[in-house]
Write a protein that holds these residues in place. Sequence first.
Motif, PDB file in Angstrom:
ATOM      1  N   GLU A   7       0.814  -1.209   0.000  1.00  0.00           N
ATOM      2  CA  GLU A   7       0.000   0.000   0.000  1.00  0.00           C
ATOM      3  C   GLU A   7       0.851   1.264   0.000  1.00  0.00           C
ATOM      4  O   GLU A   7       0.390   2.330  -0.403  1.00  0.00           O
ATOM      5  CB  GLU A   7      -0.945   0.017   1.209  1.00  0.00           C
ATOM      6  CG  GLU A   7      -2.147  -0.908   1.087  1.00  0.00           C
ATOM      7  CD  GLU A   7      -1.784  -2.364   1.270  1.00  0.00           C
ATOM      8  OE1 GLU A   7      -0.726  -2.636   1.887  1.00  0.00           O
ATOM      9  OE2 GLU A   7      -2.532  -3.232   0.795  1.00  0.00           O
ATOM     10  N   ARG A   8       2.097   1.168   0.452  1.00  0.00           N
ATOM     11  CA  ARG A   8       2.946   2.342   0.581  1.00  0.00           C
ATOM     12  C   ARG A   8       3.964   2.500  -0.533  1.00  0.00           C
ATOM     13  O   ARG A   8       4.458   3.586  -0.774  1.00  0.00           O
ATOM     14  CB  ARG A   8       3.669   2.312   1.936  1.00  0.00           C
ATOM     15  CG  ARG A   8       2.718   2.431   3.120  1.00  0.00           C
ATOM     16  CD  ARG A   8       3.447   2.548   4.438  1.00  0.00           C
ATOM     17  NE  ARG A   8       4.027   1.280   4.863  1.00  0.00           N
ATOM     18  CZ  ARG A   8       5.317   0.980   4.829  1.00  0.00           C
ATOM     19  NH1 ARG A   8       6.190   1.870   4.383  1.00  0.00           N
ATOM     20  NH2 ARG A   8       5.756  -0.179   5.237  1.00  0.00           N
ATOM     21  N   ILE A   9       4.301   1.399  -1.194  1.00  0.00           N
ATOM     22  CA  ILE A   9       5.316   1.435  -2.250  1.00  0.00           C
ATOM     23  C   ILE A   9       4.707   0.860  -3.524  1.00  0.00           C
ATOM     24  O   ILE A   9       4.017  -0.157  -3.493  1.00  0.00           O
ATOM     25  CB  ILE A   9       6.566   0.626  -1.849  1.00  0.00           C
ATOM     26  CG1 ILE A   9       7.167   1.173  -0.549  1.00  0.00           C
ATOM     27  CG2 ILE A   9       7.617   0.655  -2.957  1.00  0.00           C
ATOM     28  CD1 ILE A   9       8.353   0.388  -0.046  1.00  0.00           C
ATOM     29  N   SER A  10       4.972   1.503  -4.627  1.00  0.00           N
ATOM     30  CA  SER A  10       4.453   1.041  -5.915  1.00  0.00           C
ATOM     31  C   SER A  10       4.925  -0.377  -6.214  1.00  0.00           C
ATOM     32  O   SER A  10       6.089  -0.734  -5.975  1.00  0.00           O
ATOM     33  CB  SER A  10       4.910   1.991  -7.023  1.00  0.00           C
ATOM     34  OG  SER A  10       4.630   1.455  -8.288  1.00  0.00           O
ATOM     35  N   ALA A  11       4.022  -1.188  -6.762  1.00  0.00           N
ATOM     36  CA  ALA A  11       4.371  -2.570  -7.109  1.00  0.00           C
ATOM     37  C   ALA A  11       5.487  -2.617  -8.140  1.00  0.00           C
ATOM     38  O   ALA A  11       6.343  -3.507  -8.103  1.00  0.00           O
ATOM     39  CB  ALA A  11       3.139  -3.307  -7.616  1.00  0.00           C
ATOM     40  N   ARG A  12       5.501  -1.655  -9.070  1.00  0.00           N
ATOM     41  CA  ARG A  12       6.554  -1.681 -10.089  1.00  0.00           C
ATOM     42  C   ARG A  12       7.920  -1.395  -9.481  1.00  0.00           C
ATOM     43  O   ARG A  12       8.923  -1.939  -9.943  1.00  0.00           O
ATOM     44  CB  ARG A  12       6.241  -0.682 -11.199  1.00  0.00           C
ATOM     45  CG  ARG A  12       5.997   0.730 -10.752  1.00  0.00           C
ATOM     46  CD  ARG A  12       5.541   1.583 -11.931  1.00  0.00           C
ATOM     47  NE  ARG A  12       5.174   2.926 -11.510  1.00  0.00           N
ATOM     48  CZ  ARG A  12       4.706   3.859 -12.321  1.00  0.00           C
ATOM     49  NH1 ARG A  12       4.553   3.563 -13.602  1.00  0.00           N
ATOM     50  NH2 ARG A  12       4.389   5.056 -11.897  1.00  0.00           N
ATOM     51  N   VAL A  13       7.971  -0.573  -8.429  1.00  0.00           N
ATOM     52  CA  VAL A  13       9.242  -0.326  -7.748  1.00  0.00           C
ATOM     53  C   VAL A  13       9.720  -1.592  -7.044  1.00  0.00           C
ATOM     54  O   VAL A  13      10.907  -1.956  -7.084  1.00  0.00           O
ATOM     55  CB  VAL A  13       9.090   0.831  -6.739  1.00  0.00           C
ATOM     56  CG1 VAL A  13      10.344   0.977  -5.880  1.00  0.00           C
ATOM     57  CG2 VAL A  13       8.788   2.133  -7.469  1.00  0.00           C
ATOM     58  N   LEU A  14       8.787  -2.303  -6.408  1.00  0.00           N
ATOM     59  CA  LEU A  14       9.144  -3.540  -5.722  1.00  0.00           C
ATOM     60  C   LEU A  14       9.634  -4.587  -6.716  1.00  0.00           C
ATOM     61  O   LEU A  14      10.609  -5.303  -6.450  1.00  0.00           O
ATOM     62  CB  LEU A  14       7.932  -4.065  -4.952  1.00  0.00           C
ATOM     63  CG  LEU A  14       7.453  -3.217  -3.768  1.00  0.00           C
ATOM     64  CD1 LEU A  14       6.167  -3.786  -3.199  1.00  0.00           C
ATOM     65  CD2 LEU A  14       8.533  -3.156  -2.688  1.00  0.00           C
ATOM     66  N   ILE A  15       8.968  -4.687  -7.861  1.00  0.00           N
ATOM     67  CA  ILE A  15       9.374  -5.673  -8.866  1.00  0.00           C
ATOM     68  C   ILE A  15      10.759  -5.342  -9.398  1.00  0.00           C
ATOM     69  O   ILE A  15      11.627  -6.223  -9.525  1.00  0.00           O
ATOM     70  CB  ILE A  15       8.338  -5.728 -10.000  1.00  0.00           C
ATOM     71  CG1 ILE A  15       7.038  -6.360  -9.492  1.00  0.00           C
ATOM     72  CG2 ILE A  15       8.876  -6.509 -11.191  1.00  0.00           C
ATOM     73  CD1 ILE A  15       5.898  -6.282 -10.474  1.00  0.00           C
ATOM     74  N   ALA A  16      11.007  -4.081  -9.720  1.00  0.00           N
ATOM     75  CA  ALA A  16      12.326  -3.683 -10.222  1.00  0.00           C
ATOM     76  C   ALA A  16      13.413  -3.941  -9.182  1.00  0.00           C
ATOM     77  O   ALA A  16      14.500  -4.438  -9.507  1.00  0.00           O
ATOM     78  CB  ALA A  16      12.303  -2.209 -10.624  1.00  0.00           C
ATOM     79  N   ALA A  17      13.122  -3.628  -7.921  1.00  0.00           N
ATOM     80  CA  ALA A  17      14.102  -3.864  -6.862  1.00  0.00           C
ATOM     81  C   ALA A  17      14.404  -5.353  -6.711  1.00  0.00           C
ATOM     82  O   ALA A  17      15.561  -5.749  -6.510  1.00  0.00           O
ATOM     83  CB  ALA A  17      13.583  -3.297  -5.540  1.00  0.00           C
ATOM     84  N   GLY A  18      13.369  -6.186  -6.821  1.00  0.00           N
ATOM     85  CA  GLY A  18      13.577  -7.625  -6.714  1.00  0.00           C
ATOM     86  C   GLY A  18      14.433  -8.172  -7.838  1.00  0.00           C
ATOM     87  O   GLY A  18      15.322  -9.015  -7.620  1.00  0.00           O
ATOM     88  N   LEU A  19      14.196  -7.705  -9.059  1.00  0.00           N
ATOM     89  CA  LEU A  19      15.012  -8.156 -10.191  1.00  0.00           C
ATOM     90  C   LEU A  19      16.475  -7.770  -9.998  1.00  0.00           C
ATOM     91  O   LEU A  19      17.383  -8.569 -10.284  1.00  0.00           O
ATOM     92  CB  LEU A  19      14.473  -7.552 -11.487  1.00  0.00           C
ATOM     93  CG  LEU A  19      13.086  -8.035 -11.946  1.00  0.00           C
ATOM     94  CD1 LEU A  19      12.629  -7.231 -13.159  1.00  0.00           C
ATOM     95  CD2 LEU A  19      13.090  -9.519 -12.256  1.00  0.00           C
ATOM     96  N   ILE A  20      16.725  -6.565  -9.518  1.00  0.00           N
ATOM     97  CA  ILE A  20      18.102  -6.112  -9.318  1.00  0.00           C
ATOM     98  C   ILE A  20      18.795  -6.917  -8.223  1.00  0.00           C
ATOM     99  O   ILE A  20      19.955  -7.328  -8.353  1.00  0.00           O
ATOM    100  CB  ILE A  20      18.121  -4.605  -8.984  1.00  0.00           C
ATOM    101  CG1 ILE A  20      17.663  -3.800 -10.209  1.00  0.00           C
ATOM    102  CG2 ILE A  20      19.510  -4.165  -8.543  1.00  0.00           C
ATOM    103  CD1 ILE A  20      17.451  -2.326  -9.940  1.00  0.00           C
ATOM    104  N   LEU A  21      18.083  -7.185  -7.123  1.00  0.00           N
ATOM    105  CA  LEU A  21      18.660  -7.990  -6.045  1.00  0.00           C
ATOM    106  C   LEU A  21      19.039  -9.379  -6.530  1.00  0.00           C
ATOM    107  O   LEU A  21      20.115  -9.901  -6.208  1.00  0.00           O
ATOM    108  CB  LEU A  21      17.664  -8.098  -4.885  1.00  0.00           C
ATOM    109  CG  LEU A  21      17.608  -6.965  -3.876  1.00  0.00           C
ATOM    110  CD1 LEU A  21      16.493  -7.210  -2.874  1.00  0.00           C
ATOM    111  CD2 LEU A  21      18.949  -6.841  -3.145  1.00  0.00           C
ATOM    112  N   ALA A  22      18.139 -10.007  -7.294  1.00  0.00           N
ATOM    113  CA  ALA A  22      18.424 -11.353  -7.797  1.00  0.00           C
ATOM    114  C   ALA A  22      19.628 -11.353  -8.723  1.00  0.00           C
ATOM    115  O   ALA A  22      20.481 -12.260  -8.672  1.00  0.00           O
ATOM    116  CB  ALA A  22      17.194 -11.909  -8.515  1.00  0.00           C
TER     117      ALA A  22
END
Length: 412
Positions: free
Chosen positions: A279-294
């Motif tokens: 609810e606080r962070i955009s889903a697209r930001v979370l997805i991009a962050a996850g791809l970079i971490l992986a």
Amino acid sequence: MQLAWLAAAVFIVSAGYGALLPVLPAWLAGVMPGANATEVGRHVGFLSGVYAAGVLLGAPLWGVVSDRVGRGRILIAGLVGYVGSLLLLLVPAMAGLWAIYALRATTGFFVAAVVPVVAALVAEHTPEDLRARRFAWLGAMSLLGFLFGPGLSAVADWVGPWVADGAVSSALSARLVLVLSALLGGVMMLGLAGTLPASLAAGAAVQKQPVTSAQGQPGALLWLSGAVMFVLASFELGIVLQGQQQSGQSSRQAAIMLAECSLVMLGVNALLFFTSMLERISARVLIAAGLILAMLGLAVLDALPANHSGAWMYLGVSLTAAGTGLVLPVIAYLAAGASPPKLGAVMGGLAAAAGFGQTLGSAAGGWLFGTLAQRSFGWLTLPLVVMLLLLLARPRWLGALTHGRALQNSPE
């Protein structure tokens, strides 16, 4: 109580997959006398692939049928098939390599009637303000099941001497794992049959909802799910095969890394849902962050010297698990916003995309790690790089992932 049994069903089928994976290389070595480690590794990958192929074929079919005949019936049928396909592997006539292939595909086919149907049931009968927490339970149970799976192997090793009255062979250990998995599946089948009422299993009332991301742009979710599952399947298989191929890494270390992977993904799942992060962070930001971490985690593993098993390897595993563990729950949560009449089909399609990615990832992982060994981790970054570039190059495609949720969370 109903939610607990549903979550437990997801736990058990995940545990069944995770339990057989550590004993599979030694079991296949006994089935294939004279085969070298590379050949065994490829068959381990192919067997994981046919299991995922069963999910790929079954998920869309079971999803569409559950929309018409009721989800409870399909769920029970899936558990019956799951238990039956495991028990058939105990029949001596089914001990051949190709019979094992056929039955692993059958198990995947019936698992496809459990996981997406459970997700559709929970999404269909859960208010919007509780959906994130309930999906957190489902995600946690899936990860805990995979984490618990190697524990079944340990139980089999403990029970084995009592059964064989002596040393435990790899074949006996695998058979005991199958018995324990089937027994737990039977318990889940009886529990759900006794607690899931017919009114919940079929004919749910259609709720009026605005168009969501899953309805408006399902392709983005499907591509992301398939690509991430491709990487995750190859990555986990690589951990197992590294323990077999490298003298510097024991099978016990491989099991610890698999457990670490599940624990990190579980922690990310809890953080994502129980802190209202969506609810606080955009889903697209979370997805991009996850791809970079992986990608960072895979790069760390690729940069390590051969036979390295120190802290840097555990760091690479943790980063990769955190990245994939961040992307997959966001995809599932966004897909849960589909309208109830199409929810089974949407969840089935998502499971099929994940199964397709897992099928290709398992097959490619068996070949890559049998040929290139640890250098394969670097090649696994390519699908993630493609997805990230696609998301950055096509903002509208990425925006479709969050538009529906923004409408639902709007005060208006």
